[in-house]
Design an enzyme around this catalytic site. Structure first.
Site, PDB file in Angstrom:
ATOM      1  N   ASN A   1       0.707  -0.930  -0.090  1.00 57.33           N
ATOM      2  CA  ASN A   1       0.144  -0.235   0.007  1.00 57.33           C
ATOM      3  C   ASN A   1       0.811   1.312  -0.125  1.00 57.33           C
ATOM      4  O   ASN A   1       2.302   1.071   0.041  1.00 57.33           O
ATOM      5  CB  ASN A   1      -1.348   0.594   1.390  1.00 57.33           C
ATOM      6  CG  ASN A   1      -2.168  -1.494   1.098  1.00 57.33           C
ATOM      7  OD1 ASN A   1      -2.356  -1.814   0.490  1.00 57.33           O
ATOM      8  ND2 ASN A   1      -2.400  -1.753   2.050  1.00 57.33           N
TER       9      ASN A   1
ATOM     10  N   HIS B   1       5.982  -0.358  -2.545  1.00 56.68           N
ATOM     11  CA  HIS B   1       5.365   0.490  -4.124  1.00 56.68           C
ATOM     12  C   HIS B   1       5.552   1.928  -3.783  1.00 56.68           C
ATOM     13  O   HIS B   1       4.756   2.579  -4.441  1.00 56.68           O
ATOM     14  CB  HIS B   1       4.220  -0.210  -4.429  1.00 56.68           C
ATOM     15  CG  HIS B   1       4.133  -1.217  -4.885  1.00 56.68           C
ATOM     16  ND1 HIS B   1       3.169  -2.079  -4.457  1.00 56.68           N
ATOM     17  CD2 HIS B   1       4.889  -2.529  -5.637  1.00 56.68           C
ATOM     18  CE1 HIS B   1       3.844  -3.399  -5.014  1.00 56.68           C
ATOM     19  NE2 HIS B   1       4.378  -3.636  -5.493  1.00 56.68           N
TER      20      HIS B   1
HETATM   21  C1  BV8 Z   1       8.006  -5.494 -11.889  1.00 59.56           C
HETATM   22  C2  BV8 Z   1       1.290   1.316  -6.881  1.00 59.56           C
HETATM   23  C3  BV8 Z   1       9.672  -5.457 -13.112  1.00 59.56           C
HETATM   24  C4  BV8 Z   1       0.518   2.322  -7.990  1.00 59.56           C
HETATM   25  C5  BV8 Z   1       0.936  -1.280  -7.192  1.00 59.56           C
HETATM   26  C6  BV8 Z   1       5.000 -11.610 -13.814  1.00 59.56           C
HETATM   27  C7  BV8 Z   1       4.563 -12.165 -14.188  1.00 59.56           C
HETATM   28  C8  BV8 Z   1       3.100 -11.281 -15.183  1.00 59.56           C
HETATM   29  C9  BV8 Z   1       3.239  -9.720 -14.567  1.00 59.56           C
HETATM   30  C10 BV8 Z   1       4.045  -9.428 -14.057  1.00 59.56           C
HETATM   31  C11 BV8 Z   1       5.185 -10.291 -13.958  1.00 59.56           C
HETATM   32  N1  BV8 Z   1       5.976  -9.390 -13.808  1.00 59.56           N
HETATM   33  C12 BV8 Z   1       5.506  -8.323 -13.768  1.00 59.56           C
HETATM   34  C13 BV8 Z   1       3.984  -8.002 -14.076  1.00 59.56           C
HETATM   35  C14 BV8 Z   1       3.545  -6.930 -14.226  1.00 59.56           C
HETATM   36  C15 BV8 Z   1       3.274  -6.253 -13.466  1.00 59.56           C
HETATM   37  C16 BV8 Z   1       1.687  -6.844 -12.430  1.00 59.56           C
HETATM   38  O1  BV8 Z   1       2.417  -8.106 -11.841  1.00 59.56           O
HETATM   39  N2  BV8 Z   1       0.916  -7.461 -13.467  1.00 59.56           N
HETATM   40  C17 BV8 Z   1      -0.082  -8.567 -12.942  1.00 59.56           C
HETATM   41  C18 BV8 Z   1      -1.464  -7.526 -12.590  1.00 59.56           C
HETATM   42  C19 BV8 Z   1       0.017  -9.137 -13.830  1.00 59.56           C
HETATM   43  N3  BV8 Z   1       3.896  -6.228 -12.020  1.00 59.56           N
HETATM   44  C20 BV8 Z   1       4.851  -4.949 -12.649  1.00 59.56           C
HETATM   45  O2  BV8 Z   1       4.904  -4.237 -13.240  1.00 59.56           O
HETATM   46  C21 BV8 Z   1       5.757  -4.652 -10.951  1.00 59.56           C
HETATM   47  N4  BV8 Z   1       6.800  -4.819 -11.904  1.00 59.56           N
HETATM   48  O3  BV8 Z   1       7.495  -6.215 -11.971  1.00 59.56           O
HETATM   49  O4  BV8 Z   1       9.212  -4.629 -12.914  1.00 59.56           O
HETATM   50  C22 BV8 Z   1       9.043  -6.093 -14.219  1.00 59.56           C
HETATM   51  C23 BV8 Z   1       8.117  -4.970 -16.043  1.00 59.56           C
HETATM   52  C24 BV8 Z   1       7.415  -5.112 -16.277  1.00 59.56           C
HETATM   53  C25 BV8 Z   1       7.155  -6.692 -16.772  1.00 59.56           C
HETATM   54  C26 BV8 Z   1       8.230  -7.609 -15.866  1.00 59.56           C
HETATM   55  C27 BV8 Z   1       8.081  -7.545 -14.793  1.00 59.56           C
HETATM   56  C28 BV8 Z   1       5.515  -3.197 -10.501  1.00 59.56           C
HETATM   57  C29 BV8 Z   1       3.762  -3.654  -9.664  1.00 59.56           C
HETATM   58  C30 BV8 Z   1       3.689  -2.375  -8.511  1.00 59.56           C
HETATM   59  C31 BV8 Z   1       1.981  -1.400  -9.490  1.00 59.56           C
HETATM   60  N5  BV8 Z   1       1.869  -0.482  -7.960  1.00 59.56           N
HETATM   61  N6  BV8 Z   1       0.909   0.342  -6.377  1.00 59.56           N
HETATM   62  C32 BV8 Z   1      -0.782   2.611  -7.007  1.00 59.56           C
HETATM   63  O5  BV8 Z   1      -1.206   2.429  -5.955  1.00 59.56           O
HETATM   64  O6  BV8 Z   1      -1.440   4.516  -7.378  1.00 59.56           O
HETATM   65  S1  BV8 Z   1       0.337  -2.374  -7.421  1.00 59.56           S
HETATM   66  C33 BV8 Z   1      -0.434  -2.413  -6.149  1.00 59.56           C
HETATM   67  O7  BV8 Z   1      -2.050  -3.290  -6.752  1.00 59.56           O
HETATM   68  C34 BV8 Z   1      -1.288  -2.504  -5.077  1.00 59.56           C
HETATM   69  O8  BV8 Z   1       0.018  -1.649  -4.290  1.00 59.56           O
HETATM   70  C35 BV8 Z   1      -0.947  -4.065  -4.599  1.00 59.56           C
HETATM   71  O9  BV8 Z   1       0.703  -4.297  -4.638  1.00 59.56           O
HETATM   72  C36 BV8 Z   1      -1.675  -4.501  -6.226  1.00 59.56           C
HETATM   73  C37 BV8 Z   1      -2.646  -5.348  -5.402  1.00 59.56           C
HETATM   74  O10 BV8 Z   1      -3.166  -4.933  -4.803  1.00 59.56           O
HETATM   75  P1  BV8 Z   1      -4.190  -5.596  -3.599  1.00 59.56           P
HETATM   76  O11 BV8 Z   1      -3.540  -5.181  -2.448  1.00 59.56           O
HETATM   77  O12 BV8 Z   1      -3.738  -7.495  -3.659  1.00 59.56           O
HETATM   78  O13 BV8 Z   1      -5.026  -4.822  -3.659  1.00 59.56           O
HETATM   79  P2  BV8 Z   1      -6.539  -5.989  -4.484  1.00 59.56           P
HETATM   80  O14 BV8 Z   1      -8.037  -4.582  -4.561  1.00 59.56           O
HETATM   81  O15 BV8 Z   1      -6.096  -6.694  -5.440  1.00 59.56           O
HETATM   82  O16 BV8 Z   1      -7.156  -7.134  -3.789  1.00 59.56           O
HETATM   83  C38 BV8 Z   1      -7.482  -6.354  -2.190  1.00 59.56           C
HETATM   84  C39 BV8 Z   1      -7.922  -7.873  -1.624  1.00 59.56           C
HETATM   85  O17 BV8 Z   1      -8.081  -7.848  -0.084  1.00 59.56           O
HETATM   86  C40 BV8 Z   1      -8.870  -8.919  -2.257  1.00 59.56           C
HETATM   87  O18 BV8 Z   1      -7.991  -9.930  -1.549  1.00 59.56           O
HETATM   88  C41 BV8 Z   1     -10.049  -8.910  -1.160  1.00 59.56           C
HETATM   89  O19 BV8 Z   1     -10.663  -9.503  -1.368  1.00 59.56           O
HETATM   90  C42 BV8 Z   1      -9.143  -8.172   0.423  1.00 59.56           C
HETATM   91  N7  BV8 Z   1     -10.105  -7.346   1.455  1.00 59.56           N
HETATM   92  C43 BV8 Z   1     -10.715  -6.615   0.372  1.00 59.56           C
HETATM   93  N8  BV8 Z   1     -11.578  -5.617   1.891  1.00 59.56           N
HETATM   94  C44 BV8 Z   1     -10.550  -7.042   3.214  1.00 59.56           C
HETATM   95  C45 BV8 Z   1      -9.962  -7.479   2.434  1.00 59.56           C
HETATM   96  N9  BV8 Z   1      -9.607  -8.230   3.238  1.00 59.56           N
HETATM   97  C46 BV8 Z   1      -9.467  -8.718   4.664  1.00 59.56           C
HETATM   98  N10 BV8 Z   1     -10.487  -7.841   5.328  1.00 59.56           N
HETATM   99  C47 BV8 Z   1     -11.277  -6.564   4.548  1.00 59.56           C
HETATM  100  N11 BV8 Z   1     -11.627  -6.117   4.983  1.00 59.56           N
END
Ligand code: BV8
Ligand code: ZN
Length: 289
Positions: free
Chosen positions: A129, A146
């Site tokens: 976060n 991040h």
């Molecule tokens: C990188 C800042 C090298 C921005 C964020 C390998 C395979 C596939 C893809 C990739 C890979 N390596 C890299 C990639 C590309 C990409 C990626 O992973 N894409 C995904 C979508 C497939 N990764 C990157 O680009 C990363 N860089 O690896 O560099 C590279 C580059 C390019 C290509 C290859 C390698 C950088 C990623 C960072 C991005 N920035 N945040 C901003 O905030 O504005 S990421 C952002 O989303 C968050 O910070 C967090 O990390 C991410 C996921 O979000 P979550 O925190 O999990 O939130 P989400 O809404 O998804 O889920 C919430 C959860 O809470 C749910 O499960 C829900 O059920 C639960 N919940 C809800 N309420 C509650 C609860 N749980 C408990 N109690 C509650 N009350």
């Protein structure tokens, strides 16, 4: 890379919403508390879900939209290049929302646990976060994977500064409304925040999709995950890499991993423990000091 991690990466490439996890019963809380008592090195890995009960929309939940955009479509260098004004309105909105939010019982339970046991155990929070709520709850030993909404980086001289101004510049006063009918942004680039040192355009000091994490931060987080004996994975969909690899890799080497979420995730079955429910309720129960 073991099969289950490859399966997860493959999952991540499939859109999150089409993924339906099978259900899983909540685990035996006393068994996990025994493991926690015996642990010497504990990591709490948090995602947007830990801030949901503070009123901050998650990425993939209902509130994950701003105007007609998915947050992840604006958190990219391409979006900033195309329209720095639109991206700044998005981040201004999020700075304002997070500034008005309060740490919830989940954040506070983690901070209290560190205060009480931090002298006899190594306790580290690794958060995905950028909202700053762990620090405001009192957490000391924190790794922000991040970046942070209240840090800027100059696109020219790369200077990183803390900035909590509200608004960060006059042109953003009363802007950033999440109203889906608002299209684009008419703020002139010269009215956006600029560096006092070199007058370069400032950007949020945040890791966007497609950008690499800071190597020092990544190494520190990797070393911390390597050495923990218990890991709590809280409020994350485990779909964004490389953070999504951390807990499954810890579980694969034999660390005790407990997931806290309101529903199972693609990683749930890699973990020994799963506690279903809002983490503002489940964390205080498990970490009660
Ligand atoms: C990188 C800042 C090298 C921005 C964020 C390998 C395979 C596939 C893809 C990739 C890979 N390596 C890299 C990639 C590309 C990409 C990626 O992973 N894409 C995904 C979508 C497939 N990764 C990157 O680009 C990363 N860089 O690896 O560099 C590279 C580059 C390019 C290509 C290859 C390698 C950088 C990623 C960072 C991005 N920035 N945040 C901003 O905030 O504005 S990421 C952002 O989303 C968050 O910070 C967090 O990390 C991410 C996921 O979000 P979550 O925190 O999990 O939130 P989400 O809404 O998804 O889920 C919430 C959860 O809470 C749910 O499960 C829900 O059920 C639960 N919940 C809800 N309420 C509650 C609860 N749980 C408990 N109690 C509650 N009350
Ligand atoms: Zn500069």
């Amino acid at each position: 890379m073991c099969i289950s991690l490859l399966r997860r990466i493959n999952y991540s490439l499939v859109s999150y919403s089409t993924f339906k996890m099978v259900s899983r019963q909540s685990s035996d809380i006393n068994k996990f508390k025994d493991a926690l008592r015996a642990a010497k090195n504990i990591v709490i890995l948090s995602g947007a879900g830990i801030s949901a009960e503070s009123g901050i929309p998650t990425f993939r939940g209902a509130g994950g939209l701003w105007r007609k955009y998915q947050a992840s479509a604006l958190a990219t260098p391409e979006a900033f290049k195309t329209s720095p004004s639109l991206v700044w309105e998005f981040y201004h909105y999020r700075r304002e929302v997070a500034a008005k939010a309060q740490p919830n019982a989940g954040h506070i339970a983690i901070a209290n646990y560190e205060t009480k046991y931090g002298s006899e155990k190594i306790i580290t929070v690794i958060t995905q976060n950028v909202d700053g709520l762990h620090v405001r709850a009192g957490t000391k030993n924190l790794i922000e994977l991040h970046g942070n909404l209240y840090k800027t980086r100059c696109t020219k001289c790369k200077e990183v500064l803390v900035n909590t101004d509200s608004p960060i510049c006059p042109a953003l006063e009363n802007r950033g409304a999440p109203d889906a009918n608002v299209v684009g942004s008419d703020i002139l680039i010269k009215e956006l925040p600029h560096c006092k040192k070199c007058s370069g355009l400032l950007r949020p000091h945040i890791v966007w999709f497609g950008e690499s994490l800071d190597p020092d931060v990544l190494k520190k987080a990797g070393d911390t995950m390597e050495s923990c004996d218990v890991c709590l994975v809280v409020g994350t969909s485990s779909v964004v890499y490389p953070a999504a690899l951390f807990a499954p890799q810890a579980a694969a080497r034999g660390a005790v991993v407990a997931e806290f979420n309101i529903e199972p995730t693609p990683a749930t079955h890699d973990f020994q423990f799963y506690f279903e429910g809002p983490c503002g309720t489940t964390l205080p129960t498990v970490l009660e000091v």
